[in-house]
Design a protein around this motif. Structure first.
Motif, mmCIF file in Angstrom:
data_model
loop_
_atom_site.group_PDB
_atom_site.id
_atom_site.type_symbol
_atom_site.label_atom_id
_atom_site.label_comp_id
_atom_site.label_asym_id
_atom_site.label_seq_id
_atom_site.Cartn_x
_atom_site.Cartn_y
_atom_site.Cartn_z
ATOM 1 N N TRP A 68 1.121 -1.444 -0.355
ATOM 2 C CA TRP A 68 0.024 0.364 0.216
ATOM 3 C C TRP A 68 0.749 1.069 -0.298
ATOM 4 C CZ3 TRP A 68 -4.649 -0.855 3.908
ATOM 5 C CH2 TRP A 68 -5.248 -1.625 3.706
ATOM 6 N N LEU A 69 0.431 2.862 -0.734
ATOM 7 C CA LEU A 69 1.404 3.393 -0.578
ATOM 8 C C LEU A 69 0.093 4.436 -0.435
ATOM 9 C CD1 LEU A 69 0.923 5.254 -3.590
ATOM 10 C CD2 LEU A 69 2.477 2.726 -4.595
ATOM 11 N N ALA A 70 0.476 5.985 -0.122
ATOM 12 C CA ALA A 70 -0.386 7.258 -0.466
ATOM 13 C C ALA A 70 0.270 8.085 -0.748
ATOM 14 C CB ALA A 70 -0.551 7.429 1.424
ATOM 15 N N THR A 71 0.401 8.644 -1.106
ATOM 16 C CA THR A 71 0.637 9.836 -2.529
ATOM 17 C C THR A 71 -0.005 11.748 -2.544
ATOM 18 O OG1 THR A 71 2.106 11.356 -4.513
ATOM 19 C CG2 THR A 71 0.113 9.455 -5.524
ATOM 20 N N ARG A 72 -0.047 12.639 -3.091
ATOM 21 C CA ARG A 72 -1.465 13.509 -3.288
ATOM 22 C C ARG A 72 -1.531 13.845 -4.151
ATOM 23 N NH1 ARG A 72 -0.421 18.086 0.834
ATOM 24 N NH2 ARG A 72 0.239 17.115 2.732
ATOM 25 N N PRO A 128 -3.155 7.109 8.781
ATOM 26 C CA PRO A 128 -2.882 8.696 9.006
ATOM 27 C C PRO A 128 -3.321 9.228 7.702
ATOM 28 C CG PRO A 128 -1.010 7.656 8.253
ATOM 29 C CD PRO A 128 -1.773 6.889 8.619
ATOM 30 N N TYR A 129 -3.920 8.707 6.856
ATOM 31 C CA TYR A 129 -4.551 9.420 5.584
ATOM 32 C C TYR A 129 -6.059 9.208 5.915
ATOM 33 C CZ TYR A 129 0.177 8.370 4.824
ATOM 34 O OH TYR A 129 1.912 8.528 4.499
ATOM 35 N N LYS A 130 -6.280 8.287 6.068
ATOM 36 C CA LYS A 130 -7.822 8.647 5.854
ATOM 37 C C LYS A 130 -8.904 9.362 6.306
ATOM 38 C CE LYS A 130 -11.142 5.777 8.546
ATOM 39 N NZ LYS A 130 -11.751 4.613 8.495
ATOM 40 N N ASP A 131 -8.887 10.511 6.375
ATOM 41 C CA ASP A 131 -9.530 11.409 6.117
ATOM 42 C C ASP A 131 -8.919 12.747 5.492
ATOM 43 O OD1 ASP A 131 -12.012 10.649 7.022
ATOM 44 O OD2 ASP A 131 -11.105 11.102 9.467
ATOM 45 N N ARG A 160 -6.419 2.266 -6.803
ATOM 46 C CA ARG A 160 -6.648 2.864 -5.683
ATOM 47 C C ARG A 160 -7.736 2.246 -4.530
ATOM 48 N NH1 ARG A 160 -7.325 9.505 -8.112
ATOM 49 N NH2 ARG A 160 -6.308 9.258 -9.338
ATOM 50 N N ILE A 161 -7.760 3.106 -3.573
ATOM 51 C CA ILE A 161 -7.741 2.300 -2.409
ATOM 52 C C ILE A 161 -8.507 2.849 -1.760
ATOM 53 C CG2 ILE A 161 -6.915 0.469 -2.793
ATOM 54 C CD1 ILE A 161 -4.837 0.749 -0.414
ATOM 55 N N ALA A 162 -9.297 3.117 -1.024
ATOM 56 C CA ALA A 162 -10.022 4.262 0.500
ATOM 57 C C ALA A 162 -9.009 4.417 0.810
ATOM 58 C CB ALA A 162 -10.666 3.490 1.413
#
Length: 160
Positions: free
Chosen positions: A119-123, A146-149, A140-142
């Motif tokens: 999994w990863l997060a980006t802007r 720390p990125y939840k909302d 894409r996933i939900a």
């Protein structure tokens, strides 16, 4: 484990495990942070500490060109027992294939460590990163953790 991207007999890019506190790693982390700040307004440092690479089943990797110059970096660390989180992926774009080589290296390492997914997060404004991950099979996933909302963030997953 070492990954080498070659043309003919010439190694163009090598990727291997490294120390996130090495001068090469620190240089690339600072370049990434500056680029993220220019794109997103946030340098991304609040969600990654090099000390987290001391955790079991974590890995920091560096890509180097044929002269041995560090050209890219990336990390995986445990998110859950089965999910690795991809962090601090960066290529200086000095040669084609740096990001791809890093991603293959980290995905292979994660699979060998027993992870079933990354999994990863980006802007959202970081369209280059979004395109790169989609091109490499990430969906894409939900938003998680720390990125939840965080509406400015988009999260991705890939089964290994």
């Amino acid at each position: 484990m070492l990954i080498s991207i070659t043309t003919g007999d010439i190694a163009l890019i090598t990727v291997e495990k490294s120390d996130p506190l090495s001068p090469d790693s620190q240089y690339l982390i600072e370049k990434l942070s500056a680029e993220l700040a220019a794109i997103t307004g946030d340098n991304g440092k609040s969600h990654f500490a090099p000390a987290s690479m001391d955790e079991e089943r974590s890995l920091w990797a560096l890509a180097k060109d044929q002269q041995g110059k560090a050209t890219g970096c990336g990390a995986i660390r445990p998110l859950t027992d089965n999910i690795a989180e991809l962090k601090r992926m960066f290529s200086d774009r000095s040669a084609p294939g740096i990001g791809d080589a890093l991603l293959v290296f980290l995905e292979t390492a994660a699979q060998r460590m027993g992870y079933g997914a990354i999994w990863l997060a980006t802007r959202r404004v970081n369209q280059r990163a979004i395109h790169f991950y989609e091109k490499n099979g990430y969906a894409r996933i939900a938003n998680y953790g720390p990125y939840k909302d965080r509406e400015e963030t988009v999260c991705f997953s890939k089964a290994l």
